[in-house]
Design an enzyme around this catalytic site. Structure first.
Site, PDB file in Angstrom:
ATOM      1  N   ASP A   1     -14.912  -6.939  -6.996  1.00  6.59           N
ATOM      2  CA  ASP A   1     -14.539  -6.944  -5.707  1.00  6.59           C
ATOM      3  C   ASP A   1     -15.746  -8.396  -6.146  1.00  6.59           C
ATOM      4  O   ASP A   1     -17.738  -7.265  -6.472  1.00  6.59           O
ATOM      5  CB  ASP A   1     -14.938  -6.770  -4.473  1.00  6.59           C
ATOM      6  CG  ASP A   1     -14.263  -8.044  -3.309  1.00  6.59           C
ATOM      7  OD1 ASP A   1     -13.229  -8.442  -3.081  1.00  6.59           O
ATOM      8  OD2 ASP A   1     -15.424  -8.847  -3.026  1.00  6.59           O
ATOM      9  N   SER A   2     -16.439  -9.311  -5.710  1.00  6.27           N
ATOM     10  CA  SER A   2     -17.283 -10.146  -5.835  1.00  6.27           C
ATOM     11  C   SER A   2     -18.175  -9.589  -4.338  1.00  6.27           C
ATOM     12  O   SER A   2     -20.014  -9.840  -4.422  1.00  6.27           O
ATOM     13  CB  SER A   2     -16.893 -11.440  -5.691  1.00  6.27           C
ATOM     14  OG  SER A   2     -16.686 -11.925  -4.604  1.00  6.27           O
TER      15      SER A   2
ATOM     16  N   CYS B   1      -0.800 -15.548  -3.585  1.00  5.17           N
ATOM     17  CA  CYS B   1      -0.716 -15.713  -2.122  1.00  5.17           C
ATOM     18  C   CYS B   1      -0.992 -16.964  -1.764  1.00  5.17           C
ATOM     19  O   CYS B   1      -1.576 -17.293  -0.482  1.00  5.17           O
ATOM     20  CB  CYS B   1      -1.523 -14.829  -1.137  1.00  5.17           C
ATOM     21  SG  CYS B   1      -3.635 -15.066  -1.659  1.00  5.17           S
TER      22      CYS B   1
ATOM     23  N   ARG C   1       1.006  -1.312  -0.364  1.00  9.06           N
ATOM     24  CA  ARG C   1       0.476   0.037   0.188  1.00  9.06           C
ATOM     25  C   ARG C   1       1.012   1.365  -0.299  1.00  9.06           C
ATOM     26  O   ARG C   1       0.644   2.321  -0.438  1.00  9.06           O
ATOM     27  CB  ARG C   1      -0.767   0.261   1.414  1.00  9.06           C
ATOM     28  CG  ARG C   1      -2.111  -0.896   1.127  1.00  9.06           C
ATOM     29  CD  ARG C   1      -3.329  -0.552   1.694  1.00  9.06           C
ATOM     30  NE  ARG C   1      -3.179  -1.429   3.814  1.00  9.06           N
ATOM     31  CZ  ARG C   1      -2.667  -2.149   3.893  1.00  9.06           C
ATOM     32  NH1 ARG C   1      -3.664  -3.213   2.577  1.00  9.06           N
ATOM     33  NH2 ARG C   1      -2.427  -3.269   4.885  1.00  9.06           N
TER      34      ARG C   1
ATOM     35  N   PHE D   1     -10.513  -7.257  -6.859  1.00 11.17           N
ATOM     36  CA  PHE D   1     -10.982  -7.835  -5.771  1.00 11.17           C
ATOM     37  C   PHE D   1     -10.149  -7.395  -4.290  1.00 11.17           C
ATOM     38  O   PHE D   1      -8.710  -7.209  -3.934  1.00 11.17           O
ATOM     39  CB  PHE D   1      -8.934  -8.937  -6.279  1.00 11.17           C
ATOM     40  CG  PHE D   1      -8.878  -9.755  -7.128  1.00 11.17           C
ATOM     41  CD1 PHE D   1     -10.600 -11.128  -7.108  1.00 11.17           C
ATOM     42  CD2 PHE D   1      -8.561  -9.697  -7.758  1.00 11.17           C
ATOM     43  CE1 PHE D   1      -9.958 -11.834  -8.100  1.00 11.17           C
ATOM     44  CE2 PHE D   1      -8.909 -10.205  -8.882  1.00 11.17           C
ATOM     45  CZ  PHE D   1      -9.964 -11.713  -8.941  1.00 11.17           C
TER      46      PHE D   1
HETATM   47  N1  SAH Z   1      -6.441  -6.092  -2.086  1.00  8.12           N
HETATM   48  C1  SAH Z   1      -7.005  -6.770  -0.665  1.00  8.12           C
HETATM   49  C2  SAH Z   1      -7.097  -8.081  -0.509  1.00  8.12           C
HETATM   50  C3  SAH Z   1      -7.770  -8.733  -1.552  1.00  8.12           C
HETATM   51  S1  SAH Z   1      -8.537 -10.359  -0.686  1.00  8.12           S
HETATM   52  C4  SAH Z   1      -6.693  -5.824   0.176  1.00  8.12           C
HETATM   53  O1  SAH Z   1      -5.472  -5.527   0.390  1.00  8.12           O
HETATM   54  O2  SAH Z   1      -7.329  -5.796   1.050  1.00  8.12           O
HETATM   55  C5  SAH Z   1      -9.230 -11.181  -2.338  1.00  8.12           C
HETATM   56  C6  SAH Z   1     -10.572 -10.730  -2.081  1.00  8.12           C
HETATM   57  O3  SAH Z   1     -11.373 -11.034  -3.580  1.00  8.12           O
HETATM   58  C7  SAH Z   1     -12.431 -10.502  -1.339  1.00  8.12           C
HETATM   59  O4  SAH Z   1     -12.980  -9.057  -1.304  1.00  8.12           O
HETATM   60  C8  SAH Z   1     -12.874 -11.588  -2.492  1.00  8.12           C
HETATM   61  O5  SAH Z   1     -14.487 -10.830  -2.069  1.00  8.12           O
HETATM   62  C9  SAH Z   1     -12.322 -10.990  -3.585  1.00  8.12           C
HETATM   63  N2  SAH Z   1     -13.669 -12.321  -4.621  1.00  8.12           N
HETATM   64  C10 SAH Z   1     -13.058 -13.333  -4.272  1.00  8.12           C
HETATM   65  N3  SAH Z   1     -13.334 -14.268  -5.131  1.00  8.12           N
HETATM   66  C11 SAH Z   1     -13.883 -12.973  -6.398  1.00  8.12           C
HETATM   67  C12 SAH Z   1     -14.152 -12.977  -7.964  1.00  8.12           C
HETATM   68  N4  SAH Z   1     -14.236 -14.407  -8.139  1.00  8.12           N
HETATM   69  N5  SAH Z   1     -13.875 -12.157  -8.394  1.00  8.12           N
HETATM   70  C13 SAH Z   1     -14.437 -11.183  -7.833  1.00  8.12           C
HETATM   71  N6  SAH Z   1     -13.876 -10.527  -6.566  1.00  8.12           N
HETATM   72  C14 SAH Z   1     -13.698 -11.619  -5.590  1.00  8.12           C
END
Ligand code: SAH
Length: 406
Positions: free
Chosen positions: A254-255, A343, A216, A232
């Site tokens: 995000d989903s 990850c 970040r 995401f």
């Molecule tokens: N970048 C974020 C963390 C991401 S964690 C941060 O730094 O805080 C992964 C994220 O992907 C989660 O919020 C989850 O809701 C989302 N997610 C999981 N599968 C998904 C999909 N198929 N499409 C969109 N979002 C998804």
């Protein structure tokens, strides 16, 4: 050192299975065990012996897990009951004055194996301490650990998060609730000038992706004037950083509706005023759609959930990963900077680099790898426990110059 303890259950290795313990790897797998005490000793301290009777170390016993013993100490000397308290104290003290961990009131205080405390994860969010007890051994000592954490941190609230996956594996109850004090519904953290609300009761992980703190910072430092895409996004950790760093515009994908609502609030909380668009749905699809529609971004963050949870799913995960990056690259403007993360520790750095390469090739874009990114100092991994290295990322730069035809 404490008084030696009396009778302690013993785990005896099969012949020739002691090499990983001699290298101080903290996991003893069931396949290497010849004699063990069984279910009645769940969570107990055990003494681990080689097949010839040499004492190799001491650890917590998990009769139902394929990781039968997590070692906390190596060698023949019994470390005594005081070990846990000493380790907790050391973990917290190390972080207090660490030059890489300043400027935030949210960090991981205990990172399991890397702090010599396998099965225990403790995060601090402002004045709330959130703990996860992931093994039979740590579960059995939860009350004692909570007491020590309260005394060591001097923070007013402690909360226990459940973890269903490890509870199933260890056959321990999946419990959550107050450990001490009166934890609020949610809390706000302050991280190097960025403010985020953290839902430590229900949010993903223990509520916030503390492990992306350094990334970040990086995003904030490179965002000026860029059209940013946060795929995401969860609660907008990266989008907030980009906004504060002067991004020209933001698109979040995000989903999870809840995550996106939190992200919008976090952007407001940080007075991020550039134009923003929030897209709820499958981000893999949304990335493809954005690229096909000819959208262009100058700063892209791709931070998907773990795609490979086991070794068997590595190939499929690598394909999904490549697809994601391919579409990210297709919507990258010339000169764009891309942060992409993986990850899943099953996708190792080597495979990760190959995936990046093949996505670049398919996208027909020249791509430079500017930096390798990983977890910050509070999430360090012990070199004796490479499995603790789960976050692999990189900062890519898409070459300036003509874009390929869509
Ligand atoms: N970048 C974020 C963390 C991401 S964690 C941060 O730094 O805080 C992964 C994220 O992907 C989660 O919020 C989850 O809701 C989302 N997610 C999981 N599968 C998904 C999909 N198929 N499409 C969109 N979002 C998804």
């Amino acid at each position: 050192m404490d008084e030696p303890r009396g009778i302690m259950p013993e785990v005896i290795l099969s012949s020739g299975r002691e090499s990983s313990l001699r290298r101080q790897h903290p996991w003893l797998l069931s396949g290497g065990v010849d004699v063990e005490p069984g279910a009645k000793a769940a969570g107990a301290w055990v003494r681990v012996l080689s097949s010839t009777g040499e004492v190799l170390g001491y650890g917590h016993y998990s009769p139902h897990s394929s990781i039968r013993v997590r070692l906390l100490a190596f060698g023949k000397d019994d470390p005594g009951e005081g070990l846990l308290g000493d380790r907790l104290e050391a973990a917290i003290a190390r972080r207090r004055d660490h030059p890489l961990l300043q400027g935030t009131n949210a960090l991981r205080l205990v990172n399991a194996e890397s702090d010599g405390l396998p099965g225990l994860v403790v995060d601090r969010f402002g004045d709330v301490v959130v703990a996860k007890f992931l093994t039979a051994g740590m579960h059995a000592r939860a009350a004692e650990i909570a007491q020590k954490l309260e005394a060591l941190t001097e923070l007013p609230h402690g909360y226990r998060r459940r973890d269903d996956r490890s509870a199933r594996r260890e056959k321990i109850p999946s419990e959550e609730g107050t450990l001490w004090g009166d934890p609020p519904h949610e809390t706000t953290i302050e991280e190097r000038g960025r403010r985020y609300a953290v839902d430590f009761r229900q949010g993903q992980k223990t509520g916030f992706y503390l492990d992306q703190r350094d990334a970040r910072d990086l995003v904030e430092s490179i965002a000026q004037g860029r059209r940013m895409l946060d795929a995401f996004s969860y609660s907008g950790g990266f989008a907030v950083a980009a906004g504060k760093g002067g991004a020209a515009s933001l698109v979040l994908m995000d989903s999870s509706e809840k995550a996106l609502a939190g992200a919008a609030e976090n952007l407001d909380r940080n007075a991020v005023e550039c134009p923003r668009e929030i897209r709820r749905g499958d981000a893999f699809e949304a990335l493809r759609a954005a690229a096909s529609a000819g959208e262009r971004f100058d700063l892209i963050v791709l931070d998907p959930p773990p795609l490979a949870r086991s070794r068997r799913s590595v190939q499929g995960a690598a394909r999904a990963y490549k697809d994601m990056l391919l579409h990210g690259l297709r919507s990258a403007a010339p000169g764009a900077l891309i942060l992409t993360f993986n990850c899943s520790h099953h996708i190792d750095p080597d495979l990760f680099q190959k995936v990046v390469f093949s996505a670049a090739l398919d996208a027909g874009r020249g791509v430079d790898w500017l930096r390798t990114l990983g977890a910050p100092a509070d999430h360090a991994f012990s070199v004796h426990h490479p499995e603790g290295r789960y976050l692999h990322g990189c900062l890519l730069e898409v070459k300036a110059g003509p874009e390929p035809l869509p």
